[in-house]
Design a protein around this motif. Structure first.
Motif, short mmCIF file in Angstrom:
data_model
loop_
_atom_site.label_atom_id
_atom_site.label_comp_id
_atom_site.label_asym_id
_atom_site.label_seq_id
_atom_site.Cartn_x
_atom_site.Cartn_y
_atom_site.Cartn_z
N ASP A 99 43.53 8.88 5.18
CA ASP A 99 42.80 8.93 3.90
C ASP A 99 41.80 10.07 3.84
OD1 ASP A 99 44.11 6.65 2.92
OD2 ASP A 99 42.63 5.30 3.81
N GLY A 100 41.58 10.75 4.96
CA GLY A 100 40.77 11.96 4.95
C GLY A 100 39.28 11.79 5.18
N TYR A 101 38.84 10.64 5.69
CA TYR A 101 37.40 10.44 5.88
C TYR A 101 36.79 11.59 6.68
CZ TYR A 101 32.97 8.72 7.63
OH TYR A 101 31.64 8.62 7.96
N PHE A 102 37.38 11.92 7.82
CA PHE A 102 36.79 12.94 8.68
C PHE A 102 36.87 14.33 8.05
CE2 PHE A 102 38.05 9.59 11.76
CZ PHE A 102 36.79 9.30 12.25
N SER A 103 37.91 14.57 7.29
CA SER A 103 38.01 15.85 6.58
C SER A 103 36.87 16.02 5.59
CB SER A 103 39.35 15.94 5.83
OG SER A 103 40.44 16.00 6.72
N PRO A 128 52.88 11.43 5.26
CA PRO A 128 52.90 10.03 4.81
C PRO A 128 54.21 9.32 5.10
CG PRO A 128 52.00 11.47 3.11
CD PRO A 128 52.59 12.36 4.16
N GLU A 129 55.28 10.06 5.36
CA GLU A 129 56.57 9.43 5.65
C GLU A 129 56.55 8.72 7.00
OE1 GLU A 129 59.70 12.26 5.27
OE2 GLU A 129 59.14 12.85 3.24
N PHE A 130 55.59 9.06 7.85
CA PHE A 130 55.52 8.46 9.18
C PHE A 130 54.58 7.27 9.25
CE2 PHE A 130 56.49 12.91 11.05
CZ PHE A 130 57.84 12.75 10.76
N ARG A 131 53.99 6.88 8.13
CA ARG A 131 53.02 5.79 8.15
C ARG A 131 52.99 5.10 6.79
NH1 ARG A 131 49.09 7.65 4.99
NH2 ARG A 131 48.47 9.84 4.98
N TRP A 132 52.31 3.97 6.73
CA TRP A 132 52.16 3.28 5.47
C TRP A 132 50.96 3.86 4.70
CZ3 TRP A 132 47.37 1.12 5.11
CH2 TRP A 132 46.73 0.76 6.29
#
Length: 248
Positions: A57-61, A78-82
């Motif tokens: 979700d990009g928190y650290f970014s 995203p294809e590798f995760r939910w």
């Protein structure tokens, strides 16, 4: 910076993030409260370029950007995760971010180098952590931080996890020893700066006799570049060769 009244309830969140209007996303990992476990709070982002591998979700970014990073690249697939990209896109709009999202993997990094590389929660999900780590070190100009299923041991070892052995998750493959990470780092011209590991016993004596439980340990290790080195393995040693980058 603006606030937004957009609906967040329909998004499958991974990161729990406090928004500017006080709402909190329904993530499963409260990274904001536990930045120290990732050594994220130990990094100086001012004026730096940052690569966030496995950004989700990009928190650290977005936090790196808010803390002064001049450029942030958020890499994931995203294809590798939910969860998809909905969370990242929402936060990108919400924080009016200039971070660049990039579809890729730790085996297909952007062909450039960054001052700081973040690799959180990635290495234990892949079957070739050596190539993955070399790629991260190649892409790093100054500092890199790894976080994951790592266990304290001076021996450079991997612990194979059967499918669903750890947290009933079929995507977990290896737990890595801290000695393994340090040895690969040394071969790539990096030194260990600091380590954050869990503490299991109140006394040194009890910790000495604690059995290593690789599937249940997590840690973060921060490394700093001290030289320009590449492991001298032959190309035939790799099923997937490490990425080579321009030195400039």
């Amino acid at each position: 910076m603006r606030t937004t009244s957009e609906n967040i309830d329909g998004i499958q969140w991974f990161h729990r993030v406090t928004l500017q209007d006080g709402r909190v996303t329904a993530g499963v990992v409260d990274v904001a409260r536990h930045e120290g476990l990732y050594l994220f709070d130990r990094l100086d982002f001012k004026g730096k370029s940052v690569l966030d591998i496995g950004c989700w979700d990009g928190y650290f970014s977005f936090m790196a950007e808010q803390r002064g990073a001049k450029r942030v690249v958020s890499l994931d697939d995203p294809e590798f995760r939910w969860g998809g990209l909905d969370g990242y896109k929402f936060l990108h709009r919400h924080f009016q971010s200039r971070a660049e999202w990039c579809k890729g993997s730790i085996f297909a990094l952007p062909r450039e180098r960054f001052d700081i590389v973040l690799c959180y929660g990635v290495l234990y999900h892949i079957n070739d952590p050596l190539t993955a780590m070399i790629n991260c070190f190649h892409a790093t100009l100054q500092e890199v931080v790894f976080e994951g299923v790592f266990y304290e041991s001076r021996e450079p070892t991997l612990f194979l996890l059967a499918p669903r052995e750890f947290h009933d998750d079929p995507t977990n493959i290896y737990a890595l020893s801290t000695g393994y990470l340090q040895k690969v780092a040394a071969m790539c011209g990096f030194e260990l700066v600091e380590t954050r590991t869990p503490k299991y016993a109140a006394t040194r004596w009890r910790r000495f006799f604690r059995k290593v439980r690789p599937g249940y340990d997590r840690a973060a290790l921060r490394f700093r570049r001290v030289g320009e080195m590449t492991p001298a393995y032959k190309a035939s040693c790799f099923s997937l060769a490490p990425v080579t980058l321009n030195k400039a």
